[in-house]
Structure formats: structure tokens, C-alpha cells
Scaffold this active site. Sequence first.
Site, short mmCIF file in Angstrom:
data_model
loop_
_atom_site.label_atom_id
_atom_site.label_comp_id
_atom_site.label_asym_id
_atom_site.label_seq_id
_atom_site.Cartn_x
_atom_site.Cartn_y
_atom_site.Cartn_z
NE ARG A 156 -58.62 18.02 -28.43
CZ ARG A 156 -59.36 19.38 -28.31
NH1 ARG A 156 -60.32 19.26 -27.45
NH2 ARG A 156 -58.30 20.72 -28.29
CE LYS A 196 -55.47 18.58 -26.38
NZ LYS A 196 -53.54 19.33 -26.94
CG HIS A 264 -55.17 14.45 -34.31
ND1 HIS A 264 -55.98 14.99 -33.25
CD2 HIS A 264 -54.97 15.95 -34.37
CE1 HIS A 264 -56.21 15.84 -32.54
NE2 HIS A 264 -55.16 16.76 -32.93
NE ARG A 267 -58.52 18.45 -32.88
CZ ARG A 267 -59.60 19.18 -32.21
NH1 ARG A 267 -61.24 19.16 -32.23
NH2 ARG A 267 -58.97 20.14 -31.57
CG HIS A 290 -57.39 25.23 -31.47
ND1 HIS A 290 -57.27 25.01 -33.40
CD2 HIS A 290 -57.60 23.28 -31.13
CE1 HIS A 290 -57.27 24.08 -33.16
NE2 HIS A 290 -57.19 23.03 -32.14
CE1 TYR A 299 -56.46 22.03 -39.19
CE2 TYR A 299 -57.02 23.59 -37.31
CZ TYR A 299 -56.82 21.84 -38.08
OH TYR A 299 -56.59 20.62 -37.08
#
Length: 321
Positions: A156, A196, A264, A267, A290, A299
Site C-alpha cells: 500500500r 491495516k 493501488h 498493488r 488481507h 483477483y
Amino acid sequence: MDAPAGTVERAAQDWAARYLGELATQRQLSPHTIAAYGRDLAELGQLAGHADWARLTHADIRRFAARLHAGGQSARSIARKLSGWRGFYEWLARQTALPANPVDGVRAPRRPKALPKALAVDDAVQLMEANVHGHPEPFELCNRAMFELLYSSGLRVSELAGLDLAYRDAAAAPSSASTSPGWLDLDGGEVVVTGKGGKMRRVPVGGPARAALAAWLAVRPPARDGSAALFLSARATRITPRVVQQRLKQHALRAGTAVHVHPHVLRHSFASHLLQSSGDLRAVQELLGHASITSTQVYTSLDFQHLAAVYDRAHPRAKSK
């Protein structure tokens, strides 16, 4: 005994006019907004036909929403109309003995989840290899190192901007993690980032990115703010995500990339290209950081898009061009 159709329609038109009038005088909404509400109520009238608006049911409204959807209207547009109708019936309930708001609980169709935009492999390689000079030499090397690392490791942009230089004492790195969101281990060929939810992960760094990082570190000036920031702005302070976005956009424009490129996109390209080559969804999940594999499964749709494009381009019985 039911009222004649003309009487019912005139009553509906009168309610709509009074409602729109109150929106203008009491809530002082803009003429543009009131006109939009008026169009939504006119469409409700078309769908209801000769039916009494005060007798429409929850099932009627659901059927109307389904008809709008079948007619090609987007989920966003239908949701807006339902919201407008709901507000109208809340007002109508104060004017009449309406037993219930028929729009309550009616939801628009689910909006299709937009697929992440990813570059084709050739386009990504061309972007990385483009020799475009837009800054003095050191910062051109900084740009190349940043862009290579974004694509190589799927970071990110906030993770990239937060990277520090390598720790001198590798054994001390874990205990120092609370003071640094991430760092580069160039000898080990990896970066450690905090994503995150404060989740830390290690991500491999590919050969071209390692070479670009080594070239940047050879000319990196001392940070003016005394930080150990890996990437620096033109003022020799820690770079911000916004500056990374701007530099990548300018680089892509000068390189002649046909689509808008932001961090992004790199990414997404990293994830899509890795999945196409490996087929290992769980590994891609870990590399992206994730928390749930559900976030990564999108994806697989990108991968199918690639296969469908190859089929359409190459198969003799594919759809006509």
C-alpha cells in the site's frame, strides 16, 4: 367502491405537487434537487398505473424496483429512487391514514463489486523500465526505487511511505517494531511492513526492485528531519503518500501509459500477475496482508478476464470482432 382511475391519478398528482412544494418552501431544497424528486415520483406514477398510491404495498414497491432493474437501471439509481419514494410516503403518512410506509425494508439490487484495475503484464514491465527524466538524478533514482517496490511487493502507498532504512542490528528489529511501521532488509531481500489493524508482515523484494533500491541508497542524502525514512521528498523529509501518487502519475504520463496509474493500480497488478502465474490464492492473501481471503478472491475474477481476453483474441470460434 374504488374511485375512478382519473380521480386516483389526479389525487396522486396533487399529493406529489404538494410534497414537492413543501420541499421547496420548508426544506428549501435546490430547484435541481426538487426536479430530481419530481422525476422519481413521475416514474412511480408510471409504474403504479391506475393504482391508488395510498394502497400500494411492500410487494408492489419490490416489484417496481425489480422492473427498474430489468430495464437496465443501475443499483445506485434504483437506491436513490427508493430513498425518494420513502421520503414521500413518510410525508403522505402525516397527511392521510396510511397504515404503513410500503417502501420500508425494500432494498435496491446489490451493486456489482467493481474489479480492481490492473495493468497488463507487458504494460507494467514497460512502465517500470521507462527511462523518463523529470527530476534531478537522485530523485529520479528515488522514483524508480519506489515504483519498482510498489509493483514488486504489492505494498500500500502508506506502507511504502512509512518504510525506514534497514536496521543495523537485525536481532533488535522485532523489539523496535513499535517505533517503526516498517523497514527495508536489502541483504535479506525483503521489506517488513505494518498494514491495516497493526498487522506486521514480511514481503519478498524482487531483483529489479533490489537493484533500484541499491542505486537510490547510494545517492540518498541525509534526511533533513533526522528521520530514518527510506524515501525522501524534494526537501529531504519523509515522503508522503500524496507525493508518491503525484510522481507516479507524472511518470506514467511521460512513459505513455494508456491508463491512469496510481499506487493501488500497481498493488492490484502485483496481485493479479502473481495469481495468474502461481494460482496460489492463499499466498497472495498473505503477501497483500488481507485479513480475510474473501478480499483476495476478487483477483480470481481478474484472472478469468485475462483468460477470456486470450480466448476472444485467439480462438477461431470466439465472438466476432
